[in-house]
Structure formats: C-alpha cells, structure tokens
Design a protein around this motif. Sequence first.
Motif, PDB file in Angstrom:
ATOM      1  N   GLY A  69      82.018  33.400  26.429  1.00  0.00           N
ATOM      2  CA  GLY A  69      80.930  34.141  25.812  1.00  0.00           C
ATOM      3  C   GLY A  69      79.631  33.363  25.711  1.00  0.00           C
ATOM      4  N   THR A  70      79.675  32.068  26.031  1.00  0.00           N
ATOM      5  CA  THR A  70      78.455  31.249  26.003  1.00  0.00           C
ATOM      6  C   THR A  70      77.463  31.728  27.056  1.00  0.00           C
ATOM      7  N   GLN A  71      76.207  31.748  26.680  1.00  0.00           N
ATOM      8  CA  GLN A  71      75.129  32.007  27.635  1.00  0.00           C
ATOM      9  C   GLN A  71      74.225  30.793  27.668  1.00  0.00           C
ATOM     10  N   THR A  72      73.997  30.261  28.849  1.00  0.00           N
ATOM     11  CA  THR A  72      73.132  29.100  28.996  1.00  0.00           C
ATOM     12  C   THR A  72      72.387  29.227  30.313  1.00  0.00           C
ATOM     13  N   SER A  73      71.703  28.186  30.697  1.00  0.00           N
ATOM     14  CA  SER A  73      70.989  28.196  31.973  1.00  0.00           C
ATOM     15  C   SER A  73      71.245  26.885  32.695  1.00  0.00           C
ATOM     16  N   SER A  74      71.157  26.932  34.003  1.00  0.00           N
ATOM     17  CA  SER A  74      71.402  25.734  34.783  1.00  0.00           C
ATOM     18  C   SER A  74      70.315  24.695  34.533  1.00  0.00           C
ATOM     19  N   PRO A  75      70.695  23.447  34.257  1.00  0.00           N
ATOM     20  CA  PRO A  75      69.694  22.391  34.063  1.00  0.00           C
ATOM     21  C   PRO A  75      68.964  22.024  35.346  1.00  0.00           C
ATOM     22  N   TYR A  76      69.468  22.507  36.483  1.00  0.00           N
ATOM     23  CA  TYR A  76      68.826  22.233  37.757  1.00  0.00           C
ATOM     24  C   TYR A  76      67.823  23.306  38.153  1.00  0.00           C
ATOM     25  N   ALA A  77      67.821  24.413  37.456  1.00  0.00           N
ATOM     26  CA  ALA A  77      66.905  25.506  37.790  1.00  0.00           C
ATOM     27  C   ALA A  77      65.561  25.250  37.109  1.00  0.00           C
ATOM     28  N   ILE A  78      64.646  24.708  37.859  1.00  0.00           N
ATOM     29  CA  ILE A  78      63.339  24.321  37.325  1.00  0.00           C
ATOM     30  C   ILE A  78      62.356  25.472  37.496  1.00  0.00           C
ATOM     31  N   TRP A  79      61.643  25.800  36.410  1.00  0.00           N
ATOM     32  CA  TRP A  79      60.667  26.884  36.459  1.00  0.00           C
ATOM     33  C   TRP A  79      59.756  26.721  37.686  1.00  0.00           C
ATOM     34  N   PRO A  80      59.484  27.805  38.420  1.00  0.00           N
ATOM     35  CA  PRO A  80      59.726  29.212  38.076  1.00  0.00           C
ATOM     36  C   PRO A  80      61.057  29.773  38.562  1.00  0.00           C
ATOM     37  N   SER A  81      61.970  28.943  39.051  1.00  0.00           N
ATOM     38  CA  SER A  81      63.287  29.446  39.423  1.00  0.00           C
ATOM     39  C   SER A  81      64.095  29.720  38.148  1.00  0.00           C
ATOM     40  N   ARG A  82      65.187  30.459  38.291  1.00  0.00           N
ATOM     41  CA  ARG A  82      65.979  30.818  37.114  1.00  0.00           C
ATOM     42  C   ARG A  82      67.425  31.032  37.516  1.00  0.00           C
ATOM     43  N   CYS A  83      68.328  30.436  36.749  1.00  0.00           N
ATOM     44  CA  CYS A  83      69.761  30.631  36.952  1.00  0.00           C
ATOM     45  C   CYS A  83      70.422  30.756  35.584  1.00  0.00           C
ATOM     46  N   ASP A  84      70.748  31.980  35.190  1.00  0.00           N
ATOM     47  CA  ASP A  84      71.442  32.224  33.920  1.00  0.00           C
ATOM     48  C   ASP A  84      72.937  32.057  34.132  1.00  0.00           C
ATOM     49  N   VAL A  85      73.587  31.355  33.215  1.00  0.00           N
ATOM     50  CA  VAL A  85      75.014  31.092  33.292  1.00  0.00           C
ATOM     51  C   VAL A  85      75.719  31.818  32.155  1.00  0.00           C
ATOM     52  N   LEU A  86      76.675  32.675  32.497  1.00  0.00           N
ATOM     53  CA  LEU A  86      77.459  33.417  31.512  1.00  0.00           C
ATOM     54  C   LEU A  86      78.920  33.006  31.655  1.00  0.00           C
ATOM     55  N   VAL A  87      79.473  32.438  30.599  1.00  0.00           N
ATOM     56  CA  VAL A  87      80.844  31.920  30.647  1.00  0.00           C
ATOM     57  C   VAL A  87      81.825  33.050  30.362  1.00  0.00           C
ATOM     58  N   LYS A  88      82.660  33.359  31.355  1.00  0.00           N
ATOM     59  CA  LYS A  88      83.643  34.435  31.226  1.00  0.00           C
ATOM     60  C   LYS A  88      85.010  33.922  30.772  1.00  0.00           C
ATOM     61  N   GLU A  89      85.369  32.709  31.186  1.00  0.00           N
ATOM     62  CA  GLU A  89      86.632  32.105  30.770  1.00  0.00           C
ATOM     63  C   GLU A  89      86.373  30.629  30.488  1.00  0.00           C
ATOM     64  N   SER A  90      87.258  30.039  29.677  1.00  0.00           N
ATOM     65  CA  SER A  90      87.045  28.640  29.296  1.00  0.00           C
ATOM     66  C   SER A  90      88.371  27.911  29.105  1.00  0.00           C
ATOM     67  N   GLY A  91      88.373  26.642  29.481  1.00  0.00           N
ATOM     68  CA  GLY A  91      89.514  25.783  29.207  1.00  0.00           C
ATOM     69  C   GLY A  91      90.731  26.072  30.048  1.00  0.00           C
ATOM     70  N   SER A  92      91.826  25.425  29.685  1.00  0.00           N
ATOM     71  CA  SER A  92      93.035  25.440  30.512  1.00  0.00           C
ATOM     72  C   SER A  92      94.140  26.347  29.975  1.00  0.00           C
ATOM     73  N   ASP A  93      93.894  27.056  28.869  1.00  0.00           N
ATOM     74  CA  ASP A  93      94.958  27.883  28.285  1.00  0.00           C
ATOM     75  C   ASP A  93      95.488  28.926  29.265  1.00  0.00           C
ATOM     76  N   LEU A  94      94.606  29.466  30.099  1.00  0.00           N
ATOM     77  CA  LEU A  94      95.007  30.495  31.056  1.00  0.00           C
ATOM     78  C   LEU A  94      95.148  29.940  32.477  1.00  0.00           C
ATOM     79  N   ALA A  95      95.070  28.636  32.617  1.00  0.00           N
ATOM     80  CA  ALA A  95      95.183  28.028  33.942  1.00  0.00           C
ATOM     81  C   ALA A  95      96.527  28.397  34.570  1.00  0.00           C
ATOM     82  N   GLY A  96      96.491  28.655  35.878  1.00  0.00           N
ATOM     83  CA  GLY A  96      97.696  29.027  36.593  1.00  0.00           C
ATOM     84  C   GLY A  96      97.978  30.516  36.598  1.00  0.00           C
TER      85      GLY A  96
END
Length: 227
Positions: A145-172
């Motif tokens: 559920g985290t929303q962030t942006s790529s630290p490599y996307a320098i203005w005026p470029s834009r890359c929004d990052v939306l986290v859909k899954e996290s961690g290893s609980d569902l791995a495999g």
Amino acid sequence: MRILASYYCPISFLSLLLCWRFIPLDLPQTDRVAIDNFDDALSESWRGRYSDFATTYTIKSEADNRYLAASSEKSDNFIIKAIKVDISQYPYINWKWRARTLPVAGDESVKNKCDVTASISIVLNKSKLLPKSIKYSWSSTLAKGTQTSSPYAIWPSRCDVLVKESGSDLAGQWITEKVNLLEDYQRLYKKKRVKSKFVYALVIMTDSDNTGTLAEADYDDIFFSKE
C-alpha cells in the motif's frame, strides 16, 4: 547502457528507449488485450535493457504451465514490450507473479537500496523530455500500500511506485493482481475526466544491482481488461 545520467532510473529511461529503438505495436481490441502468457519462447517483441537480457529472463515450466522466470544477481536488466492500449477503454491491468528470493534490504525509495523482487511498470508517454510511468512492485521492505517515487526519476521525469505486495510471507505462492490503472493515473495526475489515454510500453523488472544481492521472481498471464 547509460544514455544520460539524469535518466539512469530504469523506468524513466524507458521512454527514451521506447522512442529511439522501436515503434509501439497496435494490439487487437477485444474484451481484453493480451500482453503475454509466456506459453511460448520469449517473443522478439520483448527487448532488454542490455543485450544479455535472456540470461536474466527465461521461460520455464511446471506441471502444465509455462511462465517467465527472472533471476537477477547484482544486475539492473529489464525487459520492455511496446504496446498501444487506451486505458479509458481497458482500465484494468492484470497479472500473476511469484516472489522467490527478495533482494536484501531492497527499498525503491532509496537510491543505494533501489532494488525490487518483482515489478510491472506502465510507460504513460513517449516523451524524451518528460518520461512518465507507474510502477507496481513487490517490495522487500516497503509495506503493502506504500506510494513513493523513484529516487532516480529526476524532474521533469516521473516514476510513481505503488507497492502491491511486500516481504517474504507470500514468497513461493502465485499471487493474482488486478489493478485499476486508469484510477491510479487519474489520482496521481489529478485528472477528473479522461476521454482517452494511451499507454505505450510495459516493463518487467527484477533487479538487485544496488544491494549487490540476488532477486528472483516469476511472472505470468499479463493482460488489460475492460472489467
């Protein structure tokens, strides 16, 4: 391949790659628009960031299913496919993925930790000066559920990052995702009404270069749909 330092971000860089190297393909317009189910060899419509991308992204099978397997060791390679889909008509992006190995301490919001177990990104335009994308990720450390942006996307470029899954609980485990890309686009770009909005590429990336560790994930059944 390093074209411009300001476009180092894999996803910001994609729009340059898209404009300069190949032309988007018009896909059939039905109830859904298939991107790939990986039932056959990886098609030539997929291009890699580097020429050796086939060492990172390969087709594998289990039981009666074939899928795309990604194994990245200290690498930032990705694959990209040119598309042309109107998300006002096909607002949902659907896919399956499975995390196998998470890059240690990967965090897409921090430049020296910017690695991801699995990600699917949509390139929103073809501009060389204003590349824009939305990235859906399976993060090692950022909460679902985290929303962030790529630290490599320098203005005026834009890359929004939306986290859909996290961690290893569902791995495999295979996890099925269905995302309303149109709603995310409207929310992120403050668009009240969208009569037509084409997207121009889809990117798959499992990477591990910043943490210098190993990242592994699988992908399958990617398509856009009306509902």
